[in-house]
Design a protein around this motif. Structure first.
Motif, mmCIF file in Angstrom:
data_model
loop_
_atom_site.group_PDB
_atom_site.id
_atom_site.type_symbol
_atom_site.label_atom_id
_atom_site.label_comp_id
_atom_site.label_asym_id
_atom_site.label_seq_id
_atom_site.Cartn_x
_atom_site.Cartn_y
_atom_site.Cartn_z
ATOM 1 N N THR A 355 31.483 43.852 36.799
ATOM 2 C CA THR A 355 31.576 42.155 36.915
ATOM 3 C C THR A 355 31.921 41.749 35.511
ATOM 4 O O THR A 355 31.202 42.098 34.565
ATOM 5 C CB THR A 355 30.688 41.652 37.828
ATOM 6 N N GLY A 356 32.610 40.530 35.492
ATOM 7 C CA GLY A 356 32.772 40.009 34.170
ATOM 8 C C GLY A 356 33.529 40.654 33.027
ATOM 9 O O GLY A 356 33.174 40.554 31.968
ATOM 10 N N ILE A 357 34.567 41.631 33.428
ATOM 11 C CA ILE A 357 35.087 42.357 32.440
ATOM 12 C C ILE A 357 36.143 41.682 31.945
ATOM 13 O O ILE A 357 37.257 40.955 32.762
ATOM 14 C CB ILE A 357 35.782 43.672 33.091
ATOM 15 N N GLU A 358 36.438 41.414 30.606
ATOM 16 C CA GLU A 358 37.556 40.797 30.001
ATOM 17 C C GLU A 358 38.467 41.393 29.303
ATOM 18 O O GLU A 358 37.859 42.196 28.338
ATOM 19 C CB GLU A 358 36.845 39.460 29.344
ATOM 20 N N LEU A 359 39.549 41.192 29.594
ATOM 21 C CA LEU A 359 40.735 41.554 28.795
ATOM 22 C C LEU A 359 41.437 40.691 28.040
ATOM 23 O O LEU A 359 42.195 39.752 29.006
ATOM 24 C CB LEU A 359 41.639 42.671 29.485
ATOM 25 N N ALA A 378 39.066 50.976 38.831
ATOM 26 C CA ALA A 378 38.600 51.064 40.171
ATOM 27 C C ALA A 378 37.157 50.269 40.093
ATOM 28 O O ALA A 378 36.508 50.549 39.258
ATOM 29 C CB ALA A 378 38.238 52.631 40.317
ATOM 30 N N ASN A 379 36.975 49.511 41.018
ATOM 31 C CA ASN A 379 35.550 48.862 41.221
ATOM 32 C C ASN A 379 35.280 48.001 39.868
ATOM 33 O O ASN A 379 34.335 47.866 39.631
ATOM 34 C CB ASN A 379 34.536 49.799 41.467
ATOM 35 N N ALA A 380 36.485 47.303 39.538
ATOM 36 C CA ALA A 380 36.172 46.652 38.243
ATOM 37 C C ALA A 380 36.579 45.122 38.449
ATOM 38 O O ALA A 380 37.932 45.044 38.625
ATOM 39 C CB ALA A 380 37.121 47.307 37.058
ATOM 40 N N LYS A 381 35.863 44.120 38.465
ATOM 41 C CA LYS A 381 36.283 42.815 38.565
ATOM 42 C C LYS A 381 36.142 41.923 37.089
ATOM 43 O O LYS A 381 35.166 42.240 36.391
ATOM 44 C CB LYS A 381 35.151 42.231 39.404
ATOM 45 N N GLY A 382 37.222 41.126 37.058
ATOM 46 C CA GLY A 382 37.219 40.281 35.999
ATOM 47 C C GLY A 382 38.680 39.717 35.690
ATOM 48 O O GLY A 382 39.194 39.339 36.544
ATOM 49 N N ALA A 383 38.901 39.329 34.542
ATOM 50 C CA ALA A 383 39.917 38.467 34.138
ATOM 51 C C ALA A 383 40.553 39.105 32.907
ATOM 52 O O ALA A 383 40.122 39.731 32.078
ATOM 53 C CB ALA A 383 39.472 37.040 34.120
ATOM 54 N N ALA A 384 42.151 38.740 32.813
ATOM 55 C CA ALA A 384 42.866 39.185 31.813
ATOM 56 C C ALA A 384 43.588 37.718 31.030
ATOM 57 O O ALA A 384 44.019 37.053 32.043
ATOM 58 C CB ALA A 384 43.952 40.009 32.015
ATOM 59 N N GLU A 395 40.299 43.587 39.192
ATOM 60 C CA GLU A 395 40.251 42.651 40.695
ATOM 61 C C GLU A 395 39.697 41.365 40.116
ATOM 62 O O GLU A 395 38.729 41.325 39.145
ATOM 63 C CB GLU A 395 39.224 43.454 41.461
ATOM 64 N N LYS A 396 40.218 40.404 40.789
ATOM 65 C CA LYS A 396 39.544 38.780 40.644
ATOM 66 C C LYS A 396 38.207 38.847 41.257
ATOM 67 O O LYS A 396 38.013 39.333 42.205
ATOM 68 C CB LYS A 396 40.627 37.901 40.791
#
Length: 396
Positions: A355-359, A378-384, A395-396
């Protein structure tokens, strides 16, 4: 900038200045005065041990001087606590035994020391080629330990500055339970056939600063184990090698979190990975959080951005998921070329998704393959945000 506030840099700078000042007040312990011979053949272990004991028990600042010459040295532990700060000035070369040294985990160990400066522009030659064929733990359950060139155990307020480490038998530098350590202008080199020669590895250590250094080995340039906290890495030229890795994590119960890691203004050239987080599967529970990779240039890198929560070097792992939770990881202004089509690979655990991955402002082209760079998640939530090449897959 942060380093000035994290360690007593003024005290260390004053000690370093004393090394070259004609009016130096520090007491100098020249290993030649203790019987050392810089002919590359004489075992100088006792001479250095005696010089260390003299400096460690001396009141005030002390300098241990390794003058010009090549000094053969066996495995040695230099143990405190000491009565004052010590500068370890390597003007010449320290050379390890040209033998495997199986079952020994160190060449030079510093332990229980507060206030240490290692400098001088000299060379640590681990003579690792005699050992590399024995570094086979991935396929040999009865493998034996090999010496780390320089270990720091329970050391605080240290500055490793302007030294070169060549051809280590195992890791070049290893930090365990350390705090307030700075590596600056350190050159680390080992050839492509040298397995497990990580440049700098750490665990259970806080306030570590690595800056303005060049690392070229077969393995990780820098690797962070459990309990690494407040780690600042900047101005690193990494490559060839495996890049900079957090992990692998989750292999043992009750591992301490890895948190507050900052990598900035660094270059990766011809590496297998650049910025990597890896956890084992299956694994014990663990935490990775608050990681920032910013202003990074990659050239001909296989995996520029990679989170791998299915790390299994033995290739015999079960299909169970990792239990290490990864959150708040930022990739900011990452640009350059990828040697593989998948330039951004974020493969998180289905049991505890990232969670909270930022690109933010990612620009990675694919080189030499004739294809267009892509992302896999896969199984990665965050925002770009900003420029996104390749297109993001979070995923958002």
């Amino acid at each position: 900038m942060e380093r000035r506030f994290a360690i007593p840099a003024l005290s260390l700078l004053m000690l370093m200045s004393a090394l070259t000042s004609n009016q130096a007040q520090a007491r100098v312990f020249d290993i030649n005065d203790f019987g050392a011979v810089g002919d590359g053949k004489t075992d100088n272990s006792k001479a250095l041990s005696d010089a260390w004991n003299g400096a460690c028990h001396s009141e005030g600042n002390s300098v241990i001087l390794i003058p010009s010459g090549t000094y053969l040295l066996g495995p040695l532990r230099l143990i405190g606590p000491c009565n004052g700060r010590i500068a370890f000035q390597i003007k010449g070369s320290l050379k390890a035994f040209d033998s495997p040294q199986l079952g020994i985990d160190h060449w030079i160990t510093f332990r229980y020391i507060d206030g240490l400066l290692i400098t001088g522009g000299g060379l640590l030659d681990g003579q690792g080629s005699a050992s590399w064929q024995h570094n086979d733990c991935q396929k040999n359950k009865d493998c034996q330990e090999l010496p780390v060139t320089m270990r720091f155990d329970f050391v605080s307020n240290a500055w490793i500055h302007h030294v070169t480490s060549l051809n280590s038998k195992n890791f070049h530098f290893n930090l365990f339970s350390c705090q307030n350590i700075t590596f600056e202008q350190v050159n680390i080199t080992a050839p492509g056939e040298s397995p497990n020669t990580d440049g700098i590895h750490m665990a259970l250590s806080t306030n570590i600063f690595i800056q303005d250094s060049a690392i070229a080995t077969r393995d990780d340039c820098i690797s962070l184990g459990p309990g690494s906290e407040n780690i600042h890495i900047t101005g690193i030229a990494c490559g060839p090698g495996h890049g900079i890795s957090i992990g692998s994590l989750g292999g043992s119960p009750n591992e301490q979190p890895v948190t507050k890691v900052f990598l900035r203004n660094s270059n990766f050239t011809g590496t297998m990975n650049a910025m990597r987080i890896k956890t084992k599967a299956p694994s014990y529970q663990g935490v990775v959080s608050d990681i920032t990779f910013q202003d990074i240039i990659v050239e001909h890198v296989d995996n520029p951005i990679i989170i791998d929560q299915q790390y299994c070097p033995s290739k015999k792992c079960s299909p169970q998921s990792s239990q290490v939770k990864i959150s708040n990881v930022k990739f900011i202004n990452i640009r350059g070329t990828s040697s593989s089509l998948v330039a951004v690979n974020i493969n998180c655990s289905p049991a505890v998704p990232c969670t909270g991955i930022e690109l933010r402002d990612i620009n990675l082209e694919c080189d030499g393959s004739g294809g267009k760079a892509s992302s896999a998640c896969a199984n990665a939530k965050g925002a770009a945000y900003g420029t996104q090449n390749p297109p993001p897959c979070l995923e958002k």
